[in-house]
Write an enzyme that holds these catalytic residues in place. Structure first.
Site, PDB file in Angstrom:
ATOM      1  CE  LYS A 108     -93.601 -43.255 -14.141  1.00  0.00           C
ATOM      2  NZ  LYS A 108     -92.410 -42.473 -14.378  1.00  0.00           N
TER       3      LYS A 108
ATOM      4  CE  LYS B 236     -91.409 -45.116 -11.979  1.00  0.00           C
ATOM      5  NZ  LYS B 236     -90.501 -44.463 -12.763  1.00  0.00           N
TER       6      LYS B 236
ATOM      7  CG  ASP C 263     -89.556 -40.806 -12.197  1.00  0.00           C
ATOM      8  OD1 ASP C 263     -89.743 -39.846 -11.994  1.00  0.00           O
ATOM      9  OD2 ASP C 263     -90.159 -41.835 -12.705  1.00  0.00           O
TER      10      ASP C 263
END
Lengths: 300, 303
Positions: free
Chosen positions: A236, A200, A137
């Site tokens: 996400k 995300k 991430d």
């Protein structure tokens, strides 16, 4: 490089329209067996997260136990999609999750600020992947984005993607700092063009974190990209999704914007920590008929 | 052009629930008719559902810790403030008791006056019941040993059928004195008065969620109250044998405390024995602490 980069042309976002559209997803009524199915699906999509300065190996071990079997009294609740930790915790998570099929996601690239030289950030990514992370991430450098240096953002995502090797890359836009939906749309497109496997919303360290309109804008970017290129990108939302009820609304949104193909933890995740307990509480409520109390559910 | 309007349409009040310091309608959209002694419609009254109860439970849980953390003296001030606000609206309540509940003028005045006095009386107990129920215990070691009361948490009050104002105050006041928050379920002939009272509470510095009021049908809500895992205690007034049995069985699952008392007539609620510090006692927990000291007094030690 950077200077000759031409940012993608993206449609402008009607803020009122996006807000109204997102609000519509709140009126879906999911009951009984479809609710249970939805709750279990959400549980399998959770990136169970601990990203605190105070994280200890013990806490990560506990979290991994919870990830494997969220509710000891209900073996039918699936294990979560991934555990999300800081890079130094990756070896511990790897040991605890051996053989479970649960992915290990790690926040690299000088999370949460992303304020460091690209070289340093790439080293962190390579080391983290080497330590066993299945997913990285990353955070984009919002300073670069907001000052219009889109080329640098593109280049950094591209470089991180390369450093990831076989690990999947989630690109955190930190939408709370991007200010406008137009920016969110542009940043999403740049991240996707540069090779993001997932986009995300947030680090969870900045307010506002994930909201439904922001997620909608990002989902629409994914949809449009898919229609144009046939390439699927995951989504996400992270931060602020604490209740099962809200998560079900997100699920309805994914289904209606992207369709069934995205309704698996391969393509959709919730970045959350306290959400899981609320899911367990609601599932227990559906089993027993009694409203539950958080005092009967473990921490974290 | 006429000088004054010859007729106007009365603006009728919509009576809603009181949850978390706000006045939401029931999520179920269901209403019951409240009529007066003559059979005229007084108001449509919310018929709370189990989801309203759940929402109230969430609000009460959220408010409880902060309420218990306030100083006893501050809780006392707030209960006194309720009395002040009620006093300033006493005429409204007297009229409401007469119109909606069929009280005689004299009885209505007596009920309102007693209700105000009862709030003041319980206000006084906030910083005193701990001395009454707490204790220092003699122990055979070098310790001070204290037992002191703490709040239980969230208590549901199934309010009396009689005395639409005084019955409520007599039952929820002792519960909140001890630092609990409460959900009061009102099923009587004049539930509008409970919601009028909620307006008093909302303007009394009482933090939202400490007292929540649901109007509706008690028999419909009790199964969900009994089984709610997050509730700590039930204070039921005037339960029949079946209700008492059902609540007692349901309460075992989460080990809720239950307290059952008989209802009284409206005039009996005015009696002095309808108020007691022993009404506070069922809704507190006791904690005992051992505090080490250097030596036992009288044994030559010092501390």
């Amino acid at each position: 490089m950077g200077n000759d980069y031409v940012p993608p042309r993206v449609p402008t976002i009607d803020e009122v329209g996006a807000t109204e559209r997102a609000k519509r997803f709140s009126s879906r009524s999911l009951k009984k067996s479809s609710k249970v199915a939805g709750l279990k699906l959400i549980a399998s999509m959770v990136d169970l997260t601990t990203l605190e300065g105070a994280d200890t190996p013990g806490k990560v071990e506990t979290l991994c136990q919870k990830a494997r079997q969220p509710d000891l009294q209900a073996p039918d609740v699936p294990s979560v999609g991934a555990v999300c930790v800081y890079p130094p915790m990756v070896p511990i998570a790897k040991r605890c999750l051996e053989g479970s099929g649960i992915k290990i996601a790690a926040v690299a690239t000088y999370f949460p600020s992303g304020q460091a030289d690209l070289d340093h950030r790439l080293v962190e990514v390579r080391e983290t992947v080497k330590a066993g992370a299945d997913e990285i991430d990353m955070v984009i450098n919002r300073g670069d984005f907001l000052s219009g240096r889109y080329g640098r953002v593109f280049d950094e995502v591209e470089a991180v993607k390369e450093a990831c090797g076989s690990a999947r890359l989630k690109v955190i836009l930190e939408t709370g700092e991007l200010k406008t939906y137009d920016n969110v749309r542009l940043a999403s497109q740049i991240a996707i063009d540069a090779g993001a496997d997932f986009i995300k919303t947030s680090t969870g360290k900045v307010q506002p974190a994930a909201t439904m309109p922001v997620t909608l804008v990002m989902l629409e970017t994914i949809r449009d990209h898919y229609l144009k290129t046939g390439k699927m990108v995951g989504m996400k939302p992270a931060g602020g999704i604490r209740t099962a009820k809200l998560a079900l609304r997100y699920l309805a949104m994914v289904k209606e914007v992207l369709g069934d193909a995205w309704l698996s933890n391969e393509w959709f995740r919730f970045g959350a920590s306290s959400l899981l307990n609320d899911l367990l509480m609601q599932l227990a409520k559906e089993r027993s008929g009694n409203y539950q109390s958080s005092r009967y559910f473990t921490l974290g | 052009m006429s000088k004054e309007t010859t007729s106007r349409i009365n603006v009728l009040k919509t009576y809603k629930l009181y949850i978390g310091g706000a006045f939401p309608r029931t999520e179920s959209g269901r209403y019951d008719r409240q009529t007066n002694a003559k059979g005229d419609l007084v108001a449509n009254i919310c018929r709370a559902s189990r989801k309203d109860f759940r929402n109230a439970m969430v609000a009460a849980r959220k408010a409880q810790r902060g309420w218990a953390a306030r100083s006893a003296f501050n809780r006392s001030q707030i209960l006194y403030r309720m009395a002040e606000m009620l006093e300033s609206r006493s005429a409204t309540f007297e009229r409401a008791l007469e119109d909606a509940a069929g009280y005689k003028k004299k009885d209505a005045a007596a009920e309102v006056a007693t209700a105000i006095d009862r709030l003041v009386w319980y206000a006084g107990w906030c910083d005193k019941f701990t001395q009454l129920f707490g204790n220092t215990n003699p122990v055979a070691s070098a310790h001070f040993n204290f037992t002191f009361p703490e709040a239980m948490g969230v208590v549901t009050v199934l309010a009396p059928k009689s005395a639409p104002l005084l019955g409520l105050i007599s039952t929820f006041a002792p519960v909140i004195v001890g630092g609990n928050s409460t959900i009061v379920v009102v099923d009587n002939d004049a539930p509008t008065i409970a919601i009028e009272l909620a307006e008093v509470l909302a303007t009394s510095d009482l933090p939202g969620g400490v007292v929540n009021i649901l109007t509706g049908r008690r028999d419909e809500l009790t199964p969900h109250i009994g089984s709610h895992m997050d509730l700590d205690a039930i204070f039921a007034v005037g339960s029949d044998k079946d209700e008492e049995r059902a609540l007692s069985i349901a309460a075992t699952e989460s080990i809720k405390r239950t307290k059952f008392i008989d209802d009284r007539s409206a005039s009996e609620w005015r009696d002095a024995d309808a108020q007691s510090p022993y009404m506070i006692l069922p809704f507190i927990e006791f904690k005992t602490a051992w505090h080490p000291i250097g030596g036992v007094a009288g044994g030559g030690g010092a501390y």
